[in-house]
Design a protein around this motif. Structure first.
Motif, PDB file in Angstrom:
ATOM      1  N   ARG A 163       0.868  -1.099  -0.157  1.00 31.89           N
ATOM      2  CA  ARG A 163      -0.078  -0.006  -0.030  1.00 31.89           C
ATOM      3  C   ARG A 163       0.928   1.362  -0.090  1.00 31.89           C
ATOM      4  N   ILE A 164       0.663   2.164  -0.762  1.00 38.79           N
ATOM      5  CA  ILE A 164       1.160   3.504  -0.817  1.00 38.79           C
ATOM      6  C   ILE A 164       0.100   4.699  -0.796  1.00 38.79           C
ATOM      7  N   VAL A 165       0.635   5.881  -0.168  1.00 39.14           N
ATOM      8  CA  VAL A 165      -0.178   6.998  -0.110  1.00 39.14           C
ATOM      9  C   VAL A 165       0.578   7.922  -0.694  1.00 39.14           C
ATOM     10  N   SER A 166       0.153   8.484  -1.902  1.00 39.71           N
ATOM     11  CA  SER A 166       1.033   9.795  -2.472  1.00 39.71           C
ATOM     12  C   SER A 166       0.896  10.734  -1.423  1.00 39.71           C
ATOM     13  N   ARG A 167       2.146  11.615  -1.666  1.00 45.88           N
ATOM     14  CA  ARG A 167       2.240  12.796  -0.818  1.00 45.88           C
ATOM     15  C   ARG A 167       2.554  13.844  -1.917  1.00 45.88           C
ATOM     16  N   MET A 168       2.456  13.531  -3.309  1.00 44.94           N
ATOM     17  CA  MET A 168       2.989  14.346  -4.306  1.00 44.94           C
ATOM     18  C   MET A 168       1.564  14.967  -4.999  1.00 44.94           C
ATOM     19  N   ALA A 169       1.451  16.267  -5.385  1.00 42.38           N
ATOM     20  CA  ALA A 169       0.522  16.904  -6.115  1.00 42.38           C
ATOM     21  C   ALA A 169       0.444  16.403  -7.717  1.00 42.38           C
ATOM     22  N   ASP A 170       1.546  15.988  -8.049  1.00 40.58           N
ATOM     23  CA  ASP A 170       1.835  15.664  -9.441  1.00 40.58           C
ATOM     24  C   ASP A 170       2.460  14.226  -9.513  1.00 40.58           C
ATOM     25  N   GLY A 171       2.183  13.200  -8.802  1.00 35.40           N
ATOM     26  CA  GLY A 171       2.521  11.830  -8.864  1.00 35.40           C
ATOM     27  C   GLY A 171       1.817  11.181 -10.041  1.00 35.40           C
ATOM     28  N   ALA A 172       2.413   9.881 -10.284  1.00 37.49           N
ATOM     29  CA  ALA A 172       2.034   8.992 -11.492  1.00 37.49           C
ATOM     30  C   ALA A 172       2.392   7.603 -11.120  1.00 37.49           C
ATOM     31  N   LEU A 173       1.615   6.943 -11.839  1.00 36.78           N
ATOM     32  CA  LEU A 173       1.799   5.293 -11.482  1.00 36.78           C
ATOM     33  C   LEU A 173       1.741   4.782 -12.970  1.00 36.78           C
ATOM     34  N   PHE A 174       2.940   4.123 -13.362  1.00 37.92           N
ATOM     35  CA  PHE A 174       3.062   3.422 -14.710  1.00 37.92           C
ATOM     36  C   PHE A 174       2.715   1.920 -14.641  1.00 37.92           C
ATOM     37  N   VAL A 175       2.123   1.352 -15.570  1.00 33.89           N
ATOM     38  CA  VAL A 175       1.933   0.141 -15.672  1.00 33.89           C
ATOM     39  C   VAL A 175       2.737  -0.463 -16.812  1.00 33.89           C
ATOM     40  N   ASP A 176       3.787  -1.403 -16.423  1.00 33.27           N
ATOM     41  CA  ASP A 176       4.687  -1.895 -17.508  1.00 33.27           C
ATOM     42  C   ASP A 176       5.239  -1.065 -18.699  1.00 33.27           C
ATOM     43  N   GLY A 177       5.512   0.187 -18.008  1.00 32.03           N
ATOM     44  CA  GLY A 177       6.497   0.928 -18.924  1.00 32.03           C
ATOM     45  C   GLY A 177       5.514   2.505 -19.028  1.00 32.03           C
ATOM     46  N   PRO A 178       5.804   3.120 -20.134  1.00 29.66           N
ATOM     47  CA  PRO A 178       5.355   4.361 -20.183  1.00 29.66           C
ATOM     48  C   PRO A 178       3.861   4.670 -20.848  1.00 29.66           C
ATOM     49  N   ARG A 179       3.331   3.634 -21.428  1.00 28.12           N
ATOM     50  CA  ARG A 179       2.329   3.583 -22.463  1.00 28.12           C
ATOM     51  C   ARG A 179       1.100   4.005 -21.187  1.00 28.12           C
ATOM     52  N   HIS A 180       1.029   3.215 -20.217  1.00 29.77           N
ATOM     53  CA  HIS A 180      -0.041   3.197 -19.348  1.00 29.77           C
ATOM     54  C   HIS A 180       0.211   4.056 -18.110  1.00 29.77           C
ATOM     55  N   ARG A 181      -0.292   5.582 -17.958  1.00 34.20           N
ATOM     56  CA  ARG A 181      -0.008   6.280 -16.749  1.00 34.20           C
ATOM     57  C   ARG A 181      -1.156   6.842 -16.224  1.00 34.20           C
ATOM     58  N   TYR A 182      -1.366   6.743 -14.714  1.00 30.60           N
ATOM     59  CA  TYR A 182      -2.266   7.197 -14.125  1.00 30.60           C
ATOM     60  C   TYR A 182      -2.016   8.269 -13.091  1.00 30.60           C
ATOM     61  N   PRO A 183      -2.645   9.405 -12.984  1.00 28.45           N
ATOM     62  CA  PRO A 183      -2.265  10.537 -12.036  1.00 28.45           C
ATOM     63  C   PRO A 183      -2.282  10.190 -10.829  1.00 28.45           C
ATOM     64  N   LEU A 184      -1.607  10.672  -9.890  1.00 28.36           N
ATOM     65  CA  LEU A 184      -1.743  10.481  -8.468  1.00 28.36           C
ATOM     66  C   LEU A 184      -1.451  11.903  -7.884  1.00 28.36           C
ATOM     67  N   GLN A 185      -2.674  12.181  -6.810  1.00 28.11           N
ATOM     68  CA  GLN A 185      -2.749  13.389  -6.153  1.00 28.11           C
ATOM     69  C   GLN A 185      -2.192  13.448  -4.557  1.00 28.11           C
ATOM     70  N   ILE A 186      -2.171  14.456  -4.105  1.00 33.08           N
ATOM     71  CA  ILE A 186      -1.749  14.471  -2.425  1.00 33.08           C
ATOM     72  C   ILE A 186      -2.820  13.541  -1.861  1.00 33.08           C
ATOM     73  N   GLY A 187      -2.518  12.406  -1.059  1.00 41.20           N
ATOM     74  CA  GLY A 187      -3.486  11.714  -0.246  1.00 41.20           C
ATOM     75  C   GLY A 187      -3.935  10.559  -1.210  1.00 41.20           C
ATOM     76  N   THR A 188      -3.704  10.306  -2.569  1.00 41.50           N
ATOM     77  CA  THR A 188      -4.200   9.101  -3.248  1.00 41.50           C
ATOM     78  C   THR A 188      -3.410   7.906  -2.713  1.00 41.50           C
ATOM     79  N   ARG A 189      -4.501   6.812  -2.617  1.00 37.58           N
ATOM     80  CA  ARG A 189      -4.180   5.611  -1.856  1.00 37.58           C
ATOM     81  C   ARG A 189      -4.112   4.771  -3.105  1.00 37.58           C
ATOM     82  N   VAL A 190      -2.930   3.987  -3.238  1.00 37.72           N
ATOM     83  CA  VAL A 190      -2.730   2.739  -4.035  1.00 37.72           C
ATOM     84  C   VAL A 190      -2.554   1.380  -3.361  1.00 37.72           C
TER      85      VAL A 190
END
Length: 283
Positions: free
Chosen positions: A236-263
């Motif tokens: 489990r990860i909680v983002s503390r970035m206003a402009d975070g990102a999560l990448f799945v298997d390389g650069p093609r699939h990117r999901y934005p993360l905000q402050i407090g977003t839970r993954v």
């Protein structure tokens, strides 16, 4: 091919370096020849098939039903992209240009495909189940199952990644260049450069490794720089970035993360069933 995408048919695109252009063109020509050989072998074997570009691959919604086998022709990028669309059935990769592509997951080349297909149809080509990662962002599952890895980081590669990581009952606030979370199949990929370990290919354990951890002078040594966990509880990860990102298997699939977003990242229920995987590649 890359030549198709970025050069051919685009008058405004020029590649000034002749060696780079030659390499791209050679890979493009090898890819075209390989596709034709795959089609020829399938037709000769009496196998019904549909050819499509990887960008348009949606086997689950095929008018002819879910295929028994998906055959990605290209390199590892093509294989990974195809794997995201396969929940049932088998997958067998064909490396279309070995001089230009690693083809880690691939069972055949243009020269060996017909023989490998015969072995597969006769039931003599081994099947290796490979665990995949299932990722949830704020409780909602992202559509792509990662065969290699998930990378959580800042959208800007020059910025610090800030987050809270939770593994079992332990948690830690961290600052780093990001966190790799990988399957056994992905343990020879990016996570290995961050200090990750090689995992047995059939395990459903997943591992994490922090990239370039920052520890201010005087602070305690980090408790969770890397490790492996049982698959389903996950990480489990909680983002503390206003402009975070999560990448799945390389650069093609990117999901934005905000402050407090839970993954949450855990082992998916359905592994990928890979035909003809060469275990000797795992060094």
């Amino acid at each position: 091919s890359a030549f198709d995408l970025y050069v051919q048919g685009r008058d405004s695109v020029e590649i000034p370096d002749a060696a780079t252009r030659r390499a791209m063109l050679t890979a493009h020509e090898n890819n075209a020849r390989c596709i034709e050989e795959v089609k020829r072998a399938l037709e000769k074997a009496g196998v019904k098939f549909r050819a499509t570009s990887r960008a348009e691959l949606h086997p689950e919604s095929s008018p002819n039903g879910v295929p028994d086998l998906v055959i990605p022709v290209g390199g590892d990028g093509t294989f990974l992209e195809a794997s995201h669309q396969v929940s049932r059935g088998l997958i067998m990769g064909v490396n279309s240009s070995p001089p230009h592509s690693v083809g880690f997951f691939c069972a055949a080349t243009r020269e060996t495909f017909a023989a490998q297909l015969d072995r597969a149809l006769a039931g003599r080509l081994a099947v290796t189940p490979m665990a995949r990662l299932e990722t949830h962002i704020e409780g909602e599952r992202v559509p792509h199952l990662a065969l290699n890895d998930v990378l959580l980081t800042h959208q800007n590669p020059g910025a610090t990644s800030r987050y809270v990581i939770k593994v079992g009952a332990r948690e830690e606030i961290q600052r780093s260049s990001g966190v790799w979370i990988a399957t056994a199949a992905g343990s020879t990929a990016g996570i290995r450069t961050a200090g990750g370990a090689l995992l047995p290919i059939r395990t459903n354990r997943i591992q994490y490794a922090v990239r370039e951890m920052y520890t201010p002078p005087g602070e305690r040594k980090p408790k969770l720089p890397r490790g492996a966990v049982a698959g389903r509880p996950g990480i489990r990860i909680v983002s503390r970035m206003a402009d975070g990102a999560l990448f799945v298997d390389g650069p093609r699939h990117r999901y934005p993360l905000q402050i407090g977003t839970r993954v949450v990242v855990r082992t998916a229920a359905s592994p990928l069933r890979v035909l003809g995987f060469d275990h000797s590649r795992r060094r």
